[in-house]
Design a protein around this motif. Structure first.
Motif, PDB file in Angstrom:
ATOM      1  N   ALA A 156      -2.792 -11.783  13.829  1.00  0.00           N
ATOM      2  CA  ALA A 156      -1.431 -11.276  14.509  1.00  0.00           C
ATOM      3  C   ALA A 156      -0.210 -11.474  13.563  1.00  0.00           C
ATOM      4  O   ALA A 156       0.870 -10.827  13.979  1.00  0.00           O
ATOM      5  N   LYS A 157      -0.279 -12.172  12.502  1.00  0.00           N
ATOM      6  CA  LYS A 157       0.817 -12.419  11.753  1.00  0.00           C
ATOM      7  C   LYS A 157       1.120 -11.317  10.878  1.00  0.00           C
ATOM      8  O   LYS A 157       0.432 -10.812  10.462  1.00  0.00           O
ATOM      9  N   VAL A 158       2.454 -11.083  10.534  1.00  0.00           N
ATOM     10  CA  VAL A 158       3.034  -9.880   9.778  1.00  0.00           C
ATOM     11  C   VAL A 158       3.358 -10.557   8.263  1.00  0.00           C
ATOM     12  O   VAL A 158       4.286 -11.597   8.286  1.00  0.00           O
ATOM     13  N   MET A 159       3.156  -9.879   7.420  1.00  0.00           N
ATOM     14  CA  MET A 159       3.480 -10.301   5.854  1.00  0.00           C
ATOM     15  C   MET A 159       4.805  -9.892   5.522  1.00  0.00           C
ATOM     16  O   MET A 159       5.237  -8.662   5.802  1.00  0.00           O
ATOM     17  N   PRO A 160       5.535 -10.746   5.088  1.00  0.00           N
ATOM     18  CA  PRO A 160       7.012 -10.299   4.241  1.00  0.00           C
ATOM     19  C   PRO A 160       6.628  -9.232   3.236  1.00  0.00           C
ATOM     20  O   PRO A 160       5.736  -8.928   2.738  1.00  0.00           O
ATOM     21  N   GLU A 161       7.867  -8.292   3.156  1.00  0.00           N
ATOM     22  CA  GLU A 161       7.907  -7.473   2.028  1.00  0.00           C
ATOM     23  C   GLU A 161       7.428  -8.010   0.799  1.00  0.00           C
ATOM     24  O   GLU A 161       6.600  -7.125   0.002  1.00  0.00           O
ATOM     25  N   ALA A 162       7.937  -8.855   0.394  1.00  0.00           N
ATOM     26  CA  ALA A 162       7.827  -9.603  -0.874  1.00  0.00           C
ATOM     27  C   ALA A 162       6.258  -9.880  -0.986  1.00  0.00           C
ATOM     28  O   ALA A 162       5.700  -9.784  -2.174  1.00  0.00           O
TER      29      ALA A 162
ATOM     30  N   LEU B 106     -18.380  -1.413  -5.751  1.00  0.00           N
ATOM     31  CA  LEU B 106     -19.018  -1.022  -4.637  1.00  0.00           C
ATOM     32  C   LEU B 106     -18.646   0.506  -4.375  1.00  0.00           C
ATOM     33  O   LEU B 106     -19.174   1.078  -3.390  1.00  0.00           O
ATOM     34  N   GLY B 107     -17.831   1.071  -5.030  1.00  0.00           N
ATOM     35  CA  GLY B 107     -17.530   2.356  -5.118  1.00  0.00           C
ATOM     36  C   GLY B 107     -16.915   2.756  -3.547  1.00  0.00           C
ATOM     37  O   GLY B 107     -16.808   3.700  -3.305  1.00  0.00           O
ATOM     38  N   GLY B 108     -15.848   1.843  -3.222  1.00  0.00           N
ATOM     39  CA  GLY B 108     -15.323   1.811  -1.981  1.00  0.00           C
ATOM     40  C   GLY B 108     -13.857   1.895  -2.261  1.00  0.00           C
ATOM     41  O   GLY B 108     -13.156   2.084  -3.297  1.00  0.00           O
ATOM     42  N   GLU B 109     -12.937   1.829  -1.139  1.00  0.00           N
ATOM     43  CA  GLU B 109     -11.705   1.983  -0.964  1.00  0.00           C
ATOM     44  C   GLU B 109     -11.005   0.564  -0.257  1.00  0.00           C
ATOM     45  O   GLU B 109     -11.766   0.061   0.572  1.00  0.00           O
ATOM     46  N   VAL B 110      -9.920   0.245  -0.626  1.00  0.00           N
ATOM     47  CA  VAL B 110      -9.242  -1.045   0.058  1.00  0.00           C
ATOM     48  C   VAL B 110      -7.812  -0.732   0.482  1.00  0.00           C
ATOM     49  O   VAL B 110      -7.314   0.015  -0.141  1.00  0.00           O
ATOM     50  N   GLY B 111      -7.614  -1.273   1.680  1.00  0.00           N
ATOM     51  CA  GLY B 111      -6.175  -1.197   2.179  1.00  0.00           C
ATOM     52  C   GLY B 111      -5.694  -2.048   3.044  1.00  0.00           C
ATOM     53  O   GLY B 111      -6.699  -2.723   3.540  1.00  0.00           O
ATOM     54  N   PHE B 112      -4.411  -2.097   3.609  1.00  0.00           N
ATOM     55  CA  PHE B 112      -3.970  -2.849   4.673  1.00  0.00           C
ATOM     56  C   PHE B 112      -2.906  -2.470   5.287  1.00  0.00           C
ATOM     57  O   PHE B 112      -2.157  -1.549   4.851  1.00  0.00           O
ATOM     58  N   THR B 113      -2.702  -2.777   6.528  1.00  0.00           N
ATOM     59  CA  THR B 113      -1.259  -2.452   7.234  1.00  0.00           C
ATOM     60  C   THR B 113      -0.633  -3.875   7.812  1.00  0.00           C
ATOM     61  O   THR B 113      -1.546  -4.417   7.974  1.00  0.00           O
ATOM     62  N   SER B 114       0.552  -3.902   7.627  1.00  0.00           N
ATOM     63  CA  SER B 114       1.169  -5.311   8.161  1.00  0.00           C
ATOM     64  C   SER B 114       2.536  -4.694   9.042  1.00  0.00           C
ATOM     65  O   SER B 114       3.412  -4.586   8.181  1.00  0.00           O
ATOM     66  N   GLU B 115       2.472  -4.881  10.180  1.00  0.00           N
ATOM     67  CA  GLU B 115       3.798  -4.423  10.895  1.00  0.00           C
ATOM     68  C   GLU B 115       3.811  -5.006  12.372  1.00  0.00           C
ATOM     69  O   GLU B 115       2.739  -5.123  12.895  1.00  0.00           O
ATOM     70  N   GLU B 116       5.135  -5.059  12.735  1.00  0.00           N
ATOM     71  CA  GLU B 116       4.860  -5.545  14.251  1.00  0.00           C
ATOM     72  C   GLU B 116       4.844  -4.359  14.939  1.00  0.00           C
ATOM     73  O   GLU B 116       5.043  -3.262  14.767  1.00  0.00           O
ATOM     74  N   PRO B 117       4.102  -4.445  16.272  1.00  0.00           N
ATOM     75  CA  PRO B 117       3.748  -5.667  16.698  1.00  0.00           C
ATOM     76  C   PRO B 117       2.353  -5.990  16.610  1.00  0.00           C
ATOM     77  O   PRO B 117       1.718  -6.806  16.864  1.00  0.00           O
ATOM     78  N   ALA B 118       1.518  -5.057  15.842  1.00  0.00           N
ATOM     79  CA  ALA B 118       0.234  -4.897  15.559  1.00  0.00           C
ATOM     80  C   ALA B 118      -0.278  -5.993  14.894  1.00  0.00           C
ATOM     81  O   ALA B 118      -1.235  -6.694  14.844  1.00  0.00           O
TER      82      ALA B 118
END
Length: 397
Positions: free
Chosen positions: A334-340, A372-384
């Motif tokens: 549930a926690k959102v990361m700061p932009e920095a 592993l020949g894959g991809e990595v990513g993330f999303t971090s935003e309210e409220p998700a």
């Protein structure tokens, strides 16, 4: 530094005799005479590139097609403790540096049976045969002050054509500290894994012996030791990967089994105390082709990062979906990361947890994309909240 001294032929008649009479158990024995070597030195001394060699802190020598030194920079003179090239001009590298095997055969450096596994000679011959750059590590035994000492070197050899003659630029890097650190790392990981594994085994035995009212403490001890052993293994594996010493083993895996295993095992991890790990109800099983140990490390790191970012009473969700040619594993909290934090999250030494941390998200990216020949990513935003994901290639029969 004491060195084997070879007497060189001077005129062409003696030079031809040397070609015919001297034998070898390894590389060709032929040499140029002193006059010919001196002429080569004079030619290279006048070349504009030679004037730049002294700018480099690495030891550099130039050898001819007979593996004789015809030029060097000041850094190499400093290593030998001499003032000019005259004391070793025309010698081969092993002779100049005092290799204990350089004088075993009459033909000198590179011609004895001991030379067959010499890294320096392998690099030189490879560069000569293939007319290309070459690199090898070399463990050299040298005589210094009547004592035999070991030197660990990394040898780089590159062909260099001057007018109509081919020479080879050889640079030598002292890697003694690197080898010493590697040895200490091996000893450290071996000993500490044995100690931690032994302690974990004893606690497992105690579980059946202690009274019921004490079992809670034994469970906590089990969880702590489990976390310790896993952390040690993780660091050992990461070091091996960064050095390209890890052998990939691709097998067919069932994605649903992997996330279930991570959830089950890490519910008792110390960082999970007071928190919940759940599997998303819409998760589906996907067959994938991957390295089990590396993929598990990725999933574990994603889960631990999410748990560390989750407050007591909170939950972490693991999920898996079919995504075309890929299976997408994801972990959310549930926690959102700061932009920095978001813009630096995959850097090797960046961490929000203090100095000396920051390998978790870095290793997720390193393992997934490089191995592993894959991809990595993330999303971090309210409220998700925050969701990390990795895409791993699906199994195709």
């Amino acid at each position: 530094m004491s060195r084997a001294v070879i007497v060189y032929t001077i005129d062409e008649k003696e030079q031809e005799m040397t070609r015919q009479e001297l034998g070898t158990k390894c590389a060709p024995p032929q040499r140029l005479g002193v006059n010919a070597v001196d002429l080569e030195k004079q030619k290279l001394s006048q070349h504009i590139c030679s004037s730049y060699f002294d700018f480099f802190p690495l030891s550099i020598v130039v050898i001819n097609s007979c593996r004789q030194i015809v030029f060097s920079n000041k850094a190499f003179l400093d290593v030998l403790g001499v003032k000019d090239i005259g004391s070793f001009l025309g010698e081969r590298p092993g002779e100049a540096m005092g290799c204990i095997y350089a004088s075993v055969e009459e033909a000198g450096c590179g011609t004895s049976e001991y030379c067959r596994e010499c890294g320096a000679l392998k690099a030189i011959l490879d560069s000569m045969i293939n007319n290309s750059k070459s690199k090898q590590d070399c463990q050299l035994l040298v005589k210094e002050d009547d004592e035999t000492r070991a030197r660990d070197l990394r040898i780089f050899v590159s062909p260099w054509k001057v007018e109509d003659t081919m020479y080879y630029v050889m640079s030598l890097v002292d890697i003694a500290e690197e080898k010493r650190r590697e040895m200490l790392e091996r000893i450290f990981f071996h000993d500490i894994l044995n100690a931690a594994g032994g302690a974990k085994g004893l606690v497992d035995i105690l579980m059946d012996e202690v009274p019921d009212e004490a079992k809670e403490f034994v469970i906590l001890a089990q969880a702590s030791l489990f976390g310790l052993v896993e952390e040690i293994r993780k660091q050992k594996q990461l070091l091996a990967l960064e050095k390209n010493e890890y052998t990939i083993s691709m097998i067919t895996l069932q994605g649903a089994e992997l996330i279930q295993k991570v959830a089950n095992e890490y519910r008792t991890h110390p960082v999970a105390v007071g928190k919940r790990i759940v599997i998303a109800p819409d998760s589906v099983n996907v067959s994938i082709s991957s390295d089990y140990a590396l993929l598990m490390r990725v999933l574990v790191n994603m889960t631990l990062n999410a748990l560390e970012a989750t407050s007591e009473g909170g939950s972490v969700t693991l999920g898996l979906k079919d995504d075309g040619d890929f299976a997408t594993f994801w972990v959310a909290n549930a926690k959102v990361m700061p932009e920095a934090v978001r813009v630096q999250i995959f850097k090797r030494s960046f961490s929000t947890k203090g100095t000396g941390r920051g390998l978790g998200t870095y290793s997720i990216k390193l393992l997934t994309e490089n191995y592993l020949g894959g991809e990595v990513g993330f999303t971090s935003e309210e409220p998700a909240g925050t969701r990390f994901w990795v895409k791993i290639p699906k199994y195709h029969a």
